[in-house]
Design a protein around this motif. Structure first.
Motif, short mmCIF file in Angstrom:
data_model
loop_
_atom_site.label_atom_id
_atom_site.label_comp_id
_atom_site.label_asym_id
_atom_site.label_seq_id
_atom_site.Cartn_x
_atom_site.Cartn_y
_atom_site.Cartn_z
N GLY A 496 -5.26 -1.29 2.84
CA GLY A 496 -3.94 -0.84 3.29
C GLY A 496 -3.25 -1.89 4.15
O GLY A 496 -2.08 -2.20 3.95
N THR A 497 -3.98 -2.46 5.12
CA THR A 497 -3.35 -3.48 5.97
C THR A 497 -2.98 -4.69 5.14
O THR A 497 -1.96 -5.31 5.36
N LYS A 498 -3.81 -5.00 4.15
CA LYS A 498 -3.52 -6.15 3.30
C LYS A 498 -2.24 -5.91 2.50
O LYS A 498 -1.37 -6.77 2.40
N GLN A 499 -2.13 -4.69 1.96
CA GLN A 499 -0.95 -4.36 1.16
C GLN A 499 0.30 -4.39 2.02
O GLN A 499 1.32 -4.97 1.63
N LEU A 500 0.21 -3.79 3.22
CA LEU A 500 1.37 -3.79 4.13
C LEU A 500 1.77 -5.22 4.45
O LEU A 500 2.95 -5.57 4.45
N ASN B 94 -6.15 -3.24 -6.58
CA ASN B 94 -7.00 -4.40 -6.33
C ASN B 94 -8.16 -4.48 -7.32
O ASN B 94 -9.16 -5.14 -7.05
N HIS B 95 -8.04 -3.77 -8.44
CA HIS B 95 -9.13 -3.70 -9.41
C HIS B 95 -8.67 -4.31 -10.74
O HIS B 95 -7.51 -4.17 -11.10
N PRO B 96 -9.57 -5.00 -11.44
CA PRO B 96 -9.14 -5.57 -12.73
C PRO B 96 -8.76 -4.45 -13.71
O PRO B 96 -9.37 -3.39 -13.70
N MET B 97 -7.76 -4.71 -14.53
CA MET B 97 -7.32 -3.71 -15.52
C MET B 97 -7.96 -4.03 -16.86
O MET B 97 -7.26 -4.26 -17.85
N ILE B 124 1.48 2.22 -9.59
CA ILE B 124 0.78 0.97 -9.31
C ILE B 124 1.76 -0.20 -9.28
O ILE B 124 1.57 -1.15 -8.55
N LYS B 125 2.83 -0.08 -10.06
CA LYS B 125 3.82 -1.16 -10.12
C LYS B 125 4.43 -1.45 -8.76
O LYS B 125 4.92 -2.54 -8.49
N ARG B 126 4.44 -0.44 -7.88
CA ARG B 126 5.04 -0.63 -6.56
C ARG B 126 4.22 -1.61 -5.71
O ARG B 126 4.72 -2.20 -4.77
N TYR B 127 2.94 -1.71 -6.05
CA TYR B 127 2.03 -2.48 -5.19
C TYR B 127 1.98 -3.96 -5.55
O TYR B 127 2.28 -4.33 -6.68
N ARG B 128 1.55 -4.78 -4.55
CA ARG B 128 1.25 -6.18 -4.82
C ARG B 128 -0.19 -6.20 -5.32
O ARG B 128 -1.11 -5.89 -4.56
#
Lengths: 646, 345
Positions: A496-500, B94-97, B124-128
């Motif tokens: 979570g902290t990494k994503q933020l 953070n996981h391989p697709m 998931i698209k919202r995330y880096r």
């Protein structure tokens, strides 16, 4: 007379003896030997003072005072005075004359004016904003609004000589409880005083001590948490360096209350001076029979060890700290779990408090719970210690009564924003705290009010920021800290902290998306609700408070690709105002990438394709011209210019 | 053991005192999503996926929360749903697709949880997104370790500690850099790992996966032939080949556990050089023979060597009963006490 204390009643004799000895010295030069002043050269000043006094034929050896000899003058080191910005500091007793920024070459003047002329060296006095001079320490605005309890000893006594502590009533509180109070009574006093844990959580100390007392298993431990890790904070460090005996006395009183035999002080290895002074303090305390076996002849045994932490921020969390002492990986235990007072160090009952919490205790015992309760507010009694840093005139360490307003701290004690800057935000509580805007400057400093405003009391870091601070960048800075310091065991904190942080990085680089704001809030709440320990639960506070109070700045970054404060490098450009530029060439000479061109007395221009936005030109351009301007959003670099570069 | 009554999402259930909310739910056939929990291990409470709301106010982790009579648990409270969803989204981001080609496709716990929570591609698209790029540890001959798929649930660490008492692996580094590591981050083959594979079978994802195994067509219950312990095994069969071995959880001897030989040493079964008949030496060469032929020879030769000049060495690979028979045979038939066993220290 200087011998082991064999009964509590002998403690008073010892105090009077030490008091009388120090009183034989008419004038005393106290040189600050806190880490900041030492770095500024205070130890050289101290040696020079001693040399000059000795040259005048005065005995500077403290031992002679104890042999009954009188002395006209002497010099001594002391702990941190707090006003680190103006160091090295020298205070002359008994008049409390307060000298700032003292250099070795100033020493002869100080000696002659003090001892021969009975006057002061005006150039070394603190200059008030109105141009007048403050002579005594208590005349300096930085000090005269403070209430110093836990810092009282810092700056007035020699931390490396226990007799100094004896002379200021040291260990009389311990003698008093041995003579008059049962453990239950001591706990009652602490409870009535309303003392709350000074590590930041604010848990009532009396309740914790009671739980430690009620715990059945043995042996019990007393642990002092000196793993101060907030960026810019040095409160615990100053107390440990400036008055270590107060911490030892407080821990011994705690040990007597709960029935502990052993204590551990967890202090960072990055505080070498604190470690050395603690080691000396423990050795001296044992020598005088106020620590170790058969303390003051009462049959009570209590030993203290020092454990040097390796610097992980998370080890300041109580359960991670105890595991770290055990030699295990410092990871907080997962709730629901028994309290540390039941299952702590080596799975035994452990009373764990912050350095300052312990340091308050001797004063509370000596002066009564009511005295302490009368200071501060109803729910938060006593004082709060803050390390003032950032864009503030008087940075340093302060102690103020709880309930004081943020405005008073920043503008009266701190002297406001330097160089005519404008206040923008104040951050309390370190990386777990929040940023408060000007509209909340009248918030009183206490656990509950700060909590309500979205920040926390924390252990005492206070960072002041001026109008040239980008709040998105500030949030990003603190998230970077928590992301690095997360122990990594639970998912919301680790990822979570990494994503933020990555989202904030993107926003600062102008790559923010409009849905990021919602995601920041959503994730912040989940990281808060889902994390194992306090680190994760509070990690998003800087994001949430900056979003709450400075949302427009986030929106400017995302929608307009603009950093209003002119901080985020990828969103700003520097330009030279043709009408203001006088062609002095200062900017061109200092530009590290030779992006500025122009002849002398000709208008200069910045090649945007070469500029790295370091801001040197902005800083170097003389104030009278102010020709360099920071503009945001960034001026687009034309493809043509790019081609020329390649 | 006394029973308490708790309510989960409005459903009253009976729970054994001393169990956790998650255990109670599972024993009553209720699913609370979880990742770092394993019935053989102490709860760790690290994945935070089994989050619930207790008595309408407190967020708690059901795998560590002891049941209390009258307790009211909600798994569908909006706050709980939000934390759970974000937590799983973070893991997925953070996981391989590479699910389709993944060893654990369809048996993956992360897949199961993500499906239950209801994660959509747009979420998931919202995330880096980022996947760790630590090289795979392929040093062990029986299994691989792929850090990019690891969700750091710690089940492998706890298995090695609590069940096997070997402690070959633990957490190293901190924060996002945390990883499961051997002492000094050496390859697994160079660590004190005994390759029992207990961690591999418990890994909820494919961070630890066996080498060269195929999905069996059917399973055959059997007993491991390696030693006298007699662990129950489930042999995975495909055609006439054995392609995998699993511990038999119903077998009281091993309760699902196996050692490196039982779990990974099954290749000899279909090996061309495997002995299938007795061999008798004829003219200096070993040739295949029938059991009758071999036993006749033994009888003929042994009868000439009765008494003290005879000795027998029994094997740990045979059962207690067979060992008993050998010593009986040595003493009663061969007339000597010269009997020993390879496992005698």
């Amino acid at each position: 007379m200087l011998q082991r204390i064999n009964s509590p009643s002998e403690m008073v004799e010892m105090r009077d003896f030490c008091k009388a000895a120090f009183a034989r010295q008419k004038v005393r030069f106290l040189v600050c030997a806190g880490t900041g002043c030492i770095a500024g050269g205070s130890m050289e000043v101290y040696e020079e003072l001693k040399r000059h006094i000795a040259e005048r034929g005065e005995d500077v050896d403290v031992e002679l005072l104890f042999e009954g000899k009188d002395s006209e003058a002497g010099a001594s080191i002391s702990g941190c005075h707090g006003f680190c910005q103006m160091g090295p500091l020298v205070r002359v007793e008994p008049k409390s004359t307060f000298y700032t920024k003292v250099k070795v070459k100033d020493v002869p003047d100080i000696i002659t004016t003090t001892l021969d002329e009975d006057s002061v060296v005006e150039r070394l006095l603190f200059k008030n904003p109105d141009g007048s001079h403050a002579v005594a320490e208590h005349d300096v605005p930085f000090y005269n609004r403070q209430t110093r309890i836990v810092l009282a000893g810092c700056g007035t006594i020699d931390p490396e000589d226990i007799r100094n502590y004896f002379a200021v009533d040291g260990y009389t509180a311990l003698a008093q409880i041995f003579a008059d109070h049962s453990p239950e009574e001591v706990i009652d006093i602490v409870t009535q005083s309303g003392l709350r844990g000074r590590g930041g959580g604010g848990f009532p100390a009396g309740r914790k001590w009671k739980a430690g007392y009620d715990a059945k298993a043995t042996p019990k431990y007393v642990v002092c948490n000196g793993d101060e890790g907030d960026p810019g904070a040095f409160m615990d460090r100053s107390v440990l360096e400036g008055n270590p005996q107060a911490v030892l006395e407080g821990m011994t009183i705690a040990a007597y209350s709960i029935g502990a035999r052993y204590g551990v002080i967890y202090v960072r290895a990055e505080y070498p001076l604190a470690v050395v002074r603690l080691q000396k303090a423990i050795a001296q305390a044992k020598e005088f029979g106020v620590l170790g076996e058969n303390i003051m002849g009462t049959g009570f045994d209590f030993d203290i060890d020092i454990f040097q932490g390796a610097g992980a921020f998370v080890c300041g969390e109580s359960t991670a700290l105890t595991l770290s002492i055990e030699g295990k990986r410092g990871m907080p235990r997962v709730a629901p779990r028994p309290r540390t007072t039941e299952v702590g160090l080596y799975d035994k009952p452990t009373l764990l408090n912050n350095v300052k919490t312990f340091a308050y205790v001797p004063d509370i015992i000596r002066k009564s719970a009511d005295w302490f309760k009368a200071i501060g507010t109803e729910s938060s009694s006593g004082t709060a210690v803050f390390a003032l840093t950032g864009h503030i005139k008087n940075s340093g360490l302060i102690e103020v009564p709880m309930g004081i307003k943020l405005r008073e701290i920043i503008f009266d004690i701190g002297g406001g924003i330097p160089k005519g800057g404008k206040f923008k935000a104040v951050q309390t509580g370190g990386p777990s705290g929040g940023c408060l805007p000007e509209s909340l400057l009248d918030t009183p400093i206490d656990y509950d009010s700060l909590d309500e405003a979205g920040s926390i009391m924390g252990s005492g870091g206070m960072v002041i920021m001026n109008e040239r601070t980008c709040m998105v960048d500030v949030a990003r800075y603190f998230l970077q800290f928590t992301e690095e310091e997360s122990c990594g065991q639970c998912v919301p904190c680790r990822l979570g902290t990494k994503q933020l942080l990555e989202i904030l990085n993107d926003i600062c680089r102008g790559r923010g998306k409009k849905e990021d704001l919602d995601l920041l809030v959503e994730l912040s709440h989940s990281v808060h609700g889902g994390s194992v320990c306090g680190l994760g639960q509070t990690a998003a506070n800087p994001v949430l408070t900056t979003l709450r109070y400075f949302k427009a700045e986030y929106e400017a970054h995302i929608y307009d690709k603009c950093c209003p404060a002119g901080v985020c490098k990828e969103l700003i450009s520097f330009v030279i105002d043709e009408e203001k530029c006088k062609g002095c060439m200062l900017c061109a000479k200092n530009c590290p990438v030779d992006a500025i061109s122009g002849e002398k007395k000709q208008v200069h221009t910045i090649d945007q394709s070469l500029c790295i936005q370091c801001g040197v030109c902005f800083d170097k351009c003389p104030n009278k011209f102010s020709a360099v301007e920071c503009v945001s959003p960034k001026i687009p670099v034309t493809p043509k210019e790019k081609m020329e570069v390649s | 053991m006394s029973e308490v009554t708790i309510t989960i999402d409005g459903l009253e259930i009976k729970a054994r005192e001393g169990t956790t909310v998650l255990q109670a739910a599972q024993e009553n056939g209720l699913y609370i999503p979880n990742l770092c929990n394993h019935p053989d291990l102490d709860p760790a409470g690290l994945c935070r996926v089994c989050v619930v709301k207790m008595d309408d106010w407190k967020i708690a982790i059901s795998c560590k929360l002891p049941v209390k009579d009258g307790m009211v648990i909600s798994t569908e409270d909006p706050e709980v749903q939000q934390i759970r969803k974000n937590t799983v989204e973070l893991l997925v981001a953070n996981h391989p697709m590479t699910c389709l080609t993944c060893e654990r496709d369809s048996t993956c716990e992360l897949q199961k949880v993500a499906h239950y929570v209801g994660i959509k591609p747009d979420d998931i698209k919202r995330y880096r997104r980022s996947v760790r790029s630590i090289p795979m540890d392929t040093s062990n001959p029986f299994f691989d370790m792929d850090h990019s798929k690891c969700i750091l649930c710690g089940i492998c660490v706890r298995t090695c500690d609590e069940l096997q008492n070997i402690n070959a692996i633990n957490y190293a580094q901190r924060g996002v850099a945390s990883l499961i590591s051997t002492l000094g981050n050496k390859p697994i083959a160079e660590s004190r790992c005994e390759s029992c594979g207990e961690c591999v079978v418990r890994c909820p994802v494919a961070a630890l996966s066996p080498k060269n195994t195929m999905e069996p067509m059917r399973q055959v219950k059997s007993i491991c032939t390696y030693c006298g312990v007699g662990c129950g095994v489930m042999l995975g069969v495909r055609g006439d080949q054995i392609v995998s071995v699993e511990g038999d959880y119903d077998n009281p001897v091993n309760q699902g556990s196996l050692c490196v030989k039982g779990r990974y040493g099954y290749k000899f079964i279909n090996h061309p050089e495997r002995l299938k008949t007795p061999l008798v030496r004829k003219n200096g060469e070993l040739v295949e023979a029938t059991w009758d032929e071999a036993l006749d020879q033994i009888e003929a030769k042994f009868s000439k060597h009765k008494g003290e000049k005879f000795a027998a060495l029994a094997s740990a690979r045979i059962t207690n009963e067979d060992n008993y028979l050998i010593q009986k045979f040595t003493r009663a038939v061969m007339g000597t006490n010269n009997i020993d066993h390879c496992a005698r220290l």
